[in-house]
Design an enzyme around this catalytic site. Structure first.
Site, PDB file in Angstrom:
ATOM      1  N   ARG A   1      34.619  40.109  51.422  1.00 43.96           N
ATOM      2  CA  ARG A   1      35.070  38.951  50.442  1.00 43.96           C
ATOM      3  C   ARG A   1      35.756  37.939  51.441  1.00 43.96           C
ATOM      4  NH1 ARG A   1      39.276  41.276  46.877  1.00 43.96           N
ATOM      5  NH2 ARG A   1      39.552  39.069  46.167  1.00 43.96           N
TER       6      ARG A   1
ATOM      7  N   ASP B   1      38.365  47.521  45.493  1.00 46.49           N
ATOM      8  CA  ASP B   1      39.339  46.930  45.001  1.00 46.49           C
ATOM      9  C   ASP B   1      39.123  46.514  43.361  1.00 46.49           C
ATOM     10  OD1 ASP B   1      40.866  46.625  47.374  1.00 46.49           O
ATOM     11  OD2 ASP B   1      39.990  44.676  47.975  1.00 46.49           O
TER      12      ASP B   1
ATOM     13  N   ARG C   1      37.130  52.776  48.906  1.00 45.05           N
ATOM     14  CA  ARG C   1      38.169  52.508  47.777  1.00 45.05           C
ATOM     15  C   ARG C   1      37.974  50.685  47.498  1.00 45.05           C
ATOM     16  NH1 ARG C   1      43.492  55.325  50.683  1.00 45.05           N
ATOM     17  NH2 ARG C   1      42.899  57.338  50.483  1.00 45.05           N
TER      18      ARG C   1
END
Length: 247
Positions: free
Chosen positions: A200, A52, A50
């Site tokens: 990230r 972002d 999934r």
């Protein structure tokens, strides 16, 4: 009922992410609409990860079921035709029929991601929204040295979002390599699964190492703190790519 696996490429700019949501367009919804247009059915498309909002993919994998058996080329070409007509920045690279027990998410053994920095003073034009431009000179060798401290099985509480819904912060990182080619610096990461915002968070902390604001040992200290407050800044989503899934 035939089950189809598709490999999907997308530019995540302008989407709220992979997962269907009420607050904007998603990759999942775009695919489901395209499949419905050609097949007359309304299948649910399940993805391997999934991603972002703003995150891209070169090799996202998804599956869905249809009542009718279609040639693989028809599935790929028909979905792409309807995606193009809807002006979606999404395409299906390949399609195949798979066993009924295949699951794009739960059958996955390894997931490969890339985080891309562009290390230059000038603004980005061709790669705007597709990489993180860092104007200050980055030491890629120091970033790579620090990245190796994150390889292996660790409690990654420091490097996951406070909104992460995973039951455990423990994950095993198989690969974290930082390489430079001219002004481009790539962080390549491989694991079976990841925490929310984990890559990230890695990228933002490694940037501090590259700038000389952190030493590699500071990254180790942040990891061992098991405290989200010890993490560096979270890198923007534009530099992140879902590259490949191994089954």
């Amino acid at each position: 009922m035939p089950r189809y696996r598709i490999i999907v490429e997308y530019d995540g700019t302008g989407y709220v992410g992979w997962q269907r949501q009420e607050n904007g367009p998603s990759i999942q919804a775009a695919l489901e609409q395209a499949i419905a247009c050609f097949s007359g059915e309304a299948p649910r498309v399940s993805g391997a990860g999934r991603t972002d909002a703003g995150v891209h993919a070169r090799g996202q994998v998804a599956h869905f079921d249809l009542s009718k058996q279609w040639p693989f080329e028809t599935v790929r070409n028909a979905i792409n035709a309807h995606l193009t007509m809807a002006r979606q920045t999404v395409c299906v690279l390949d399609a195949a029929e798979v066993a009924e027990d295949f699951d794009a998410r739960f059958s996955a053994r390894k997931r490969h991601y890339l985080y891309r920095f562009i290390n230059r003073a000038a603004p980005l034009t061709l790669e705007a929204a597709r990489a993180w431009r860092v104007a200050r000179s980055l030491d890629a060798a120091a970033m790579n040295e620090a990245a190796q401290l994150l390889v292996g099985r660790h409690d990654f509480t420091t490097f996951r979002s406070v909104q992460c819904q995973a039951n455990s912060p423990v994950r095993t990182m198989d690969r974290l390599d930082v390489t430079r080619c001219g002004e481009r610096i790539d962080l390549q990461v491989t694991a079976q699964s990841f925490l929310h915002n984990q890559i990230r968070s890695f990228a933002g902390s490694l940037k501090l190492v590259g700038e000389g604001k952190w030493r590699p040992d500071d990254l180790r200290t942040a990891l061992e703190a098991r405290d989200r407050k010890a993490c560096g800044p979270v890198a923007p989503p534009c530099g992140l790519y879902f590259m490949q899934v191994d089954y």
